[in-house]
Design a protein around this motif. Structure first.
Motif, short mmCIF file in Angstrom:
data_model
loop_
_atom_site.label_atom_id
_atom_site.label_comp_id
_atom_site.label_asym_id
_atom_site.label_seq_id
_atom_site.Cartn_x
_atom_site.Cartn_y
_atom_site.Cartn_z
N UNK A 85 12.59 -25.36 34.35
CA UNK A 85 12.64 -25.63 35.79
C UNK A 85 12.20 -27.05 36.12
N UNK A 86 11.11 -27.48 35.54
CA UNK A 86 10.56 -28.79 35.87
C UNK A 86 11.57 -29.93 35.65
N UNK A 87 12.22 -30.02 34.49
CA UNK A 87 13.22 -31.09 34.32
C UNK A 87 14.42 -30.94 35.26
N UNK A 88 14.83 -29.71 35.52
CA UNK A 88 15.94 -29.46 36.44
C UNK A 88 15.61 -29.97 37.84
N UNK A 105 22.78 -28.06 45.18
CA UNK A 105 23.27 -29.23 44.46
C UNK A 105 23.84 -28.91 43.08
N UNK A 106 23.24 -27.96 42.37
CA UNK A 106 23.66 -27.74 40.98
C UNK A 106 23.15 -26.40 40.46
N UNK A 107 23.86 -25.90 39.46
CA UNK A 107 23.36 -24.74 38.72
C UNK A 107 22.34 -25.23 37.72
N UNK A 108 21.30 -24.44 37.53
CA UNK A 108 20.27 -24.80 36.58
C UNK A 108 20.45 -24.08 35.27
N UNK A 109 19.47 -24.20 34.40
CA UNK A 109 19.56 -23.56 33.09
C UNK A 109 19.44 -22.04 33.20
#
Length: 113
Positions: A34-37, A9-13
């Motif tokens: 990770x948790x907010x992502x 779905x998306x790239x994370x931090x």
């Protein structure tokens, strides 16, 4: 060293890790990045997080943290010595081939180890 995460779905931090990755540092990254992502990308709690068997990943404080957050996402069980499951190896391969094909070659400046 860089720590990062990604999904379909998306790239994370991406997080710059300036010291050796210890369990306490890893816990901070997981809790703060990770948790907010995962909450954003998988709001229904159907995300699965995959990591390897690095010592900081298997530390008791990490296992306890993931146990406390099982309703938000799941930690994938990973057998020892299973490089085939690591999607990062495939991404490195694609990046390396693309960089080797560039003119002038950029590969000499990068280390994929």
């Amino acid at each position: 060293m860089l720590w990062g995460t990604f999904s379909w779905q998306a790239l994370g931090p991406i997080v710059v890790v300036e010291h050796t990755m210890k369990a306490a540092n890893y816990l901070n990254i997981i809790a703060d990045q990770l948790h907010p992502y995962v909450a954003f990308v998988f709001p229904t709690g159907n995300g699965i997080f995959q990591q390897d068997n690095a010592p900081c990943h298997k530390a008791r404080i990490m296992l306890e943290w993931f146990e406390e957050h099982t309703d938000e996402f799941h930690l994938m069980s990973r057998p020892p010595n299973s490089a085939d499951l690591n999607p990062m190896e495939h991404i490195r391969d694609v990046m390396e081939r693309q960089l080797r094909a560039q003119t002038p070659p950029m590969f000499e400046y990068l280390d994929f180890a």
